[in-house]
Write a protein that holds these residues in place. Structure first.
Motif, PDB file in Angstrom:
ATOM      1  N   THR A   1      -0.928 -10.689  -5.673  1.00  0.00           N
ATOM      2  CA  THR A   1      -1.612  -9.438  -6.004  1.00  0.00           C
ATOM      3  C   THR A   1      -2.789  -9.200  -5.085  1.00  0.00           C
ATOM      4  O   THR A   1      -3.044  -8.073  -4.645  1.00  0.00           O
ATOM      5  CB  THR A   1      -2.066  -9.475  -7.475  1.00  0.00           C
ATOM      6  OG1 THR A   1      -0.943  -9.756  -8.313  1.00  0.00           O
ATOM      7  CG2 THR A   1      -2.686  -8.151  -7.870  1.00  0.00           C
ATOM      8  N   GLN A   2      -3.517 -10.276  -4.776  1.00  0.00           N
ATOM      9  CA  GLN A   2      -4.676 -10.133  -3.889  1.00  0.00           C
ATOM     10  C   GLN A   2      -4.238  -9.682  -2.495  1.00  0.00           C
ATOM     11  O   GLN A   2      -4.867  -8.811  -1.891  1.00  0.00           O
ATOM     12  CB  GLN A   2      -5.419 -11.470  -3.818  1.00  0.00           C
ATOM     13  CG  GLN A   2      -6.679 -11.413  -2.961  1.00  0.00           C
ATOM     14  CD  GLN A   2      -7.396 -12.745  -2.963  1.00  0.00           C
ATOM     15  OE1 GLN A   2      -6.962 -13.692  -3.606  1.00  0.00           O
ATOM     16  NE2 GLN A   2      -8.489 -12.815  -2.226  1.00  0.00           N
ATOM     17  N   ASP A   3      -3.157 -10.271  -1.979  1.00  0.00           N
ATOM     18  CA  ASP A   3      -2.671  -9.877  -0.660  1.00  0.00           C
ATOM     19  C   ASP A   3      -2.221  -8.420  -0.655  1.00  0.00           C
ATOM     20  O   ASP A   3      -2.501  -7.665   0.282  1.00  0.00           O
ATOM     21  CB  ASP A   3      -1.515 -10.777  -0.231  1.00  0.00           C
ATOM     22  CG  ASP A   3      -1.974 -12.215   0.001  1.00  0.00           C
ATOM     23  OD1 ASP A   3      -3.191 -12.413   0.169  1.00  0.00           O
ATOM     24  OD2 ASP A   3      -1.124 -13.115   0.009  1.00  0.00           O
ATOM     25  N   SER A   4      -1.503  -8.003  -1.713  1.00  0.00           N
ATOM     26  CA  SER A   4      -1.051  -6.614  -1.793  1.00  0.00           C
ATOM     27  C   SER A   4      -2.240  -5.658  -1.895  1.00  0.00           C
ATOM     28  O   SER A   4      -2.261  -4.613  -1.240  1.00  0.00           O
ATOM     29  CB  SER A   4      -0.128  -6.442  -2.997  1.00  0.00           C
ATOM     30  OG  SER A   4       0.277  -5.107  -3.131  1.00  0.00           O
ATOM     31  N   SER A   5      -3.231  -6.021  -2.689  1.00  0.00           N
ATOM     32  CA  SER A   5      -4.420  -5.165  -2.821  1.00  0.00           C
ATOM     33  C   SER A   5      -5.159  -5.068  -1.498  1.00  0.00           C
ATOM     34  O   SER A   5      -5.637  -3.993  -1.109  1.00  0.00           O
ATOM     35  CB  SER A   5      -5.341  -5.721  -3.909  1.00  0.00           C
ATOM     36  OG  SER A   5      -4.674  -5.765  -5.161  1.00  0.00           O
ATOM     37  N   SER A   6      -5.255  -6.177  -0.792  1.00  0.00           N
ATOM     38  CA  SER A   6      -5.929  -6.155   0.515  1.00  0.00           C
ATOM     39  C   SER A   6      -5.176  -5.265   1.490  1.00  0.00           C
ATOM     40  O   SER A   6      -5.790  -4.484   2.238  1.00  0.00           O
ATOM     41  CB  SER A   6      -6.026  -7.580   1.073  1.00  0.00           C
ATOM     42  OG  SER A   6      -6.756  -8.411   0.195  1.00  0.00           O
ATOM     43  N   ALA A   7      -3.848  -5.351   1.468  1.00  0.00           N
ATOM     44  CA  ALA A   7      -3.055  -4.510   2.366  1.00  0.00           C
ATOM     45  C   ALA A   7      -3.228  -3.031   2.024  1.00  0.00           C
ATOM     46  O   ALA A   7      -3.406  -2.198   2.920  1.00  0.00           O
ATOM     47  CB  ALA A   7      -1.583  -4.908   2.296  1.00  0.00           C
ATOM     48  N   ILE A   8      -3.180  -2.695   0.728  1.00  0.00           N
ATOM     49  CA  ILE A   8      -3.343  -1.293   0.324  1.00  0.00           C
ATOM     50  C   ILE A   8      -4.746  -0.796   0.668  1.00  0.00           C
ATOM     51  O   ILE A   8      -4.918   0.344   1.129  1.00  0.00           O
ATOM     52  CB  ILE A   8      -3.051  -1.147  -1.178  1.00  0.00           C
ATOM     53  CG1 ILE A   8      -1.578  -1.459  -1.471  1.00  0.00           C
ATOM     54  CG2 ILE A   8      -3.411   0.250  -1.669  1.00  0.00           C
ATOM     55  CD1 ILE A   8      -1.235  -1.460  -2.938  1.00  0.00           C
ATOM     56  N   ARG A   9      -5.742  -1.648   0.455  1.00  0.00           N
ATOM     57  CA  ARG A   9      -7.110  -1.244   0.790  1.00  0.00           C
ATOM     58  C   ARG A   9      -7.253  -0.980   2.296  1.00  0.00           C
ATOM     59  O   ARG A   9      -7.891  -0.008   2.720  1.00  0.00           O
ATOM     60  CB  ARG A   9      -8.081  -2.328   0.331  1.00  0.00           C
ATOM     61  CG  ARG A   9      -9.540  -1.961   0.555  1.00  0.00           C
ATOM     62  CD  ARG A   9     -10.474  -2.893  -0.198  1.00  0.00           C
ATOM     63  NE  ARG A   9     -10.255  -4.288   0.152  1.00  0.00           N
ATOM     64  CZ  ARG A   9      -9.657  -5.182  -0.626  1.00  0.00           C
ATOM     65  NH1 ARG A   9      -9.202  -4.818  -1.823  1.00  0.00           N
ATOM     66  NH2 ARG A   9      -9.496  -6.430  -0.246  1.00  0.00           N
ATOM     67  N   PHE A  10      -6.657  -1.843   3.096  1.00  0.00           N
ATOM     68  CA  PHE A  10      -6.714  -1.641   4.542  1.00  0.00           C
ATOM     69  C   PHE A  10      -6.003  -0.348   4.946  1.00  0.00           C
ATOM     70  O   PHE A  10      -6.501   0.422   5.780  1.00  0.00           O
ATOM     71  CB  PHE A  10      -6.084  -2.847   5.249  1.00  0.00           C
ATOM     72  CG  PHE A  10      -5.970  -2.687   6.732  1.00  0.00           C
ATOM     73  CD1 PHE A  10      -7.072  -2.832   7.546  1.00  0.00           C
ATOM     74  CD2 PHE A  10      -4.745  -2.357   7.316  1.00  0.00           C
ATOM     75  CE1 PHE A  10      -6.963  -2.672   8.922  1.00  0.00           C
ATOM     76  CE2 PHE A  10      -4.629  -2.197   8.680  1.00  0.00           C
ATOM     77  CZ  PHE A  10      -5.754  -2.366   9.487  1.00  0.00           C
ATOM     78  N   ILE A  11      -4.824  -0.096   4.362  1.00  0.00           N
ATOM     79  CA  ILE A  11      -4.089   1.126   4.693  1.00  0.00           C
ATOM     80  C   ILE A  11      -4.863   2.355   4.255  1.00  0.00           C
ATOM     81  O   ILE A  11      -4.892   3.379   4.958  1.00  0.00           O
ATOM     82  CB  ILE A  11      -2.688   1.083   4.049  1.00  0.00           C
ATOM     83  CG1 ILE A  11      -1.849  -0.038   4.676  1.00  0.00           C
ATOM     84  CG2 ILE A  11      -1.974   2.419   4.230  1.00  0.00           C
ATOM     85  CD1 ILE A  11      -0.485  -0.208   4.034  1.00  0.00           C
ATOM     86  N   ASP A  12      -5.527   2.296   3.086  1.00  0.00           N
ATOM     87  CA  ASP A  12      -6.345   3.427   2.637  1.00  0.00           C
ATOM     88  C   ASP A  12      -7.472   3.718   3.619  1.00  0.00           C
ATOM     89  O   ASP A  12      -7.790   4.891   3.901  1.00  0.00           O
ATOM     90  CB  ASP A  12      -6.915   3.135   1.243  1.00  0.00           C
ATOM     91  CG  ASP A  12      -5.848   3.240   0.162  1.00  0.00           C
ATOM     92  OD1 ASP A  12      -4.848   3.933   0.405  1.00  0.00           O
ATOM     93  OD2 ASP A  12      -6.018   2.611  -0.906  1.00  0.00           O
ATOM     94  N   GLU A  13      -8.079   2.671   4.134  1.00  0.00           N
ATOM     95  CA  GLU A  13      -9.137   2.870   5.136  1.00  0.00           C
ATOM     96  C   GLU A  13      -8.589   3.543   6.388  1.00  0.00           C
ATOM     97  O   GLU A  13      -9.219   4.453   6.949  1.00  0.00           O
ATOM     98  CB  GLU A  13      -9.779   1.519   5.480  1.00  0.00           C
ATOM     99  CG  GLU A  13     -10.558   0.905   4.320  1.00  0.00           C
ATOM    100  CD  GLU A  13     -11.088  -0.481   4.670  1.00  0.00           C
ATOM    101  OE1 GLU A  13     -10.783  -0.951   5.791  1.00  0.00           O
ATOM    102  OE2 GLU A  13     -11.795  -1.082   3.834  1.00  0.00           O
TER     103      GLU A  13
END
Length: 510
Positions: free
Chosen positions: A161-173
């Motif tokens: 979940t942490q990896d997926s959240s980090s990926a989504i956060r990066f893509i949002d940026e």
């Protein structure tokens, strides 16, 4: 070769002379070594087996919609990094071994010792792993294997979940960044179009296409102007009588074509166009085509008759005839057409001159506009791709959090064998036995070299440098022979006793 053999015999005789010392040393070394090996603490091995299942039914169903990681590679990395320093330090804390360490040196020594003793085995293709560890304390060995098993499972299940959240956060940026770039690009395009209004390409046509079309329109309009002027002049000549209406040497069809009658000519022209359209769909025998040809022929005959009446008439009131009035109306229309064509020629000429004057500015504007559009399209394409990737990352994160892409099955839980797995006392007993024999022979050889004796006339002659006249052999009495034989038996018995003790120890270990 003979000298080497002689020298070897001399060494053997020297060792044989001090054989009792050799036996004593061998007994001492063997007994001491065997006692030390026997007192070595036992090692108990704890082991566990785990199977990693990388097959999941949702993986093929969601192919193309989600980003599926390489599960085989993840399992391989987990197995390689399991016995790493951070993981071993966590194991030390989990089993409370860090309480016994006093400083960082003890901590490093303990970490290195565990990294050397922990064994991780794998069959590779089948994803079946074995974790083993040996220690004097069976409970500690079992706890360490259990801790390693926990870390192995957490390494596969944790941080999804942490990896997926980090990926989504990066893509949002990145999406936010590209949104700003798109807004900036749209503003730049808007400002550029406002600044260069009138010089922008129209309907996807560039400057050279517009210039080519302007030249073509200008030439076409000039041709139409000349045609209108000639038609006007022809009407004028008919009004003034300078142009004959009917030629004598022509037939009726040729005469009709050379006569100008505005009303009838327009009707004939319309019928001719209709006839051409009918011929595209029907043959010459079609009733509509036959009727159109008959009507055209009638109009041409009427045209010839009216021209004869007009030409042969010498009436002073001919200027007020309907035919002349029609010619005057046609002349007025022709003059209007000529004026209209002149205006169109002037407009197309001005348009051409204006485009020609912008021969340097317009291509530069088009090049800058193409660059702005290209940058905008690139940012737009990346923005749309990021939107798709964000949705894919969300689905992948939901898939990883709700389902187990990698499942772990503990085949054999951590267990400790009842019998110790080490140390290998049989091997150590054999090493001590061989070492004791070599030590005894070595001590005897060293003493023989320290206290040398002459065992042949040759060695005596070589060392003294004097000639040897003869030698007196030893004559053994029966008593001495019996004593010598007893000593030989005693020596052999001592060696056999040492060998028997070694055999008894090996049988006990078996």
């Amino acid at each position: 070769m003979e000298e080497l053999t002689t020298q070897l015999l001399v060494y053997l005789k020297g060792v044989w002379k001090y054989r009792w010392v050799s036996v004593a040393v061998a007994w001492i070394v063997a007994v001491v070594g065997w006692v030390i090996v026997y007192k070595l603490p036992d090692d108990y091995q704890a082991s566990a087996r785990i199977y990693v299942d990388t097959q999941n039914v949702l993986k093929p169903l969601l192919q193309g919609m989600t980003v599926s990681p390489d599960l085989q590679q993840q399992v391989s990395i987990m197995s390689r990094t399991l016995i790493s320093r951070p993981n071993v330090e966590r194991v030390i804390r989990m089993v409370d071994l860090d309480i016994k360490t006093k400083d960082s040196k003890d901590q490093d020594r303990l970490v290195k010792e565990l990294m050397d003793k922990i064994k991780l085995g794998t069959t590779g293709r089948d994803n079946l792993f074995t974790i083993a560890y040996s220690n004097q304390n069976p409970k500690l060995a079992k706890d360490i294997v259990q801790s390693l098993l926990t870390l192995f499972v957490e390494g596969g299940l944790g941080n999804k979940t942490q990896d997926s959240s980090s990926a989504i956060r990066f893509i949002d940026e990145q999406i936010k960044s590209y949104e700003e770039k798109l807004i900036t690009g749209e503003n730049n395009l808007k400002a550029f179009k406002q600044k260069n209004i009138g010089m922008m390409p129209q309907q996807g046509n560039d400057y050279y296409s517009q210039l080519s079309r302007a030249i073509e329109d200008l030439n076409k309009t000039k041709l139409e102007l000349r045609e209108a002027q000639q038609a006007r002049d022809a009407i004028k000549r008919q009004i003034t009588g300078d142009e004959p209406v009917l030629l004598v040497d022509q037939g009726e069809e040729g005469a009709a074509s050379s006569i100008v009658n505005v009303e009838l000519d327009s009707r004939i022209q319309a019928l001719s166009k209709n006839l051409d359209a009918l011929r595209l769909n029907y043959t010459e025998l079609h009733p509509d085509i036959i009727a159109a040809k008959r009507l055209i022929a009638q109009l041409e005959e009427r045209k010839i008759e009216e021209s004869k009446l007009t030409r042969n008439s010498s009436d002073p009131g001919r200027n007020y005839s309907p035919m002349l009035q029609q010619l005057n109306v046609a002349l007025a229309d022709a003059e209007a057409d000529v004026a209209s064509m002149n205006a169109r020629v002037e407009e197309y000429t001005a348009r051409y001159e204006r485009l020609k004057s912008l021969s340097n500015a317009v291509p530069q504007v088009e090049a800058e506009l193409a660059q702005l559009n290209r940058d905008y399209q690139v940012n737009k394409a990346n923005y749309e791709k990021l939107l798709e990737r964000r949705e894919s990352a969300k689905i992948s994160g939901d898939l990883g959090s709700t389902t187990d892409l990698v499942s772990f099955r503990v085949i054999d839980p951590p267990t400790v064998s009842d019998r110790p797995v080490g140390p290998d006392r049989g091997k150590f007993f054999s090493i001590v036995f061989l070492g004791s024999l070599l030590a005894g022979i070595g001590i005897a050889f060293v003493i023989s070299q320290i206290r040398p004796t002459f065992h042949s006339q040759i060695s005596l002659r070589e060392i003294s440098g004097k000639p040897i006249l003869g030698s007196i052999p030893m004559i053994w009495t029966d008593t001495e022979k019996i004593k010598r034989r007893k000593r030989l038996y005693a020596f052999g018995l001592s060696l056999l006793s040492l060998l028997g003790l070694y055999g008894a120890l090996m049988l006990k270990m078996a």
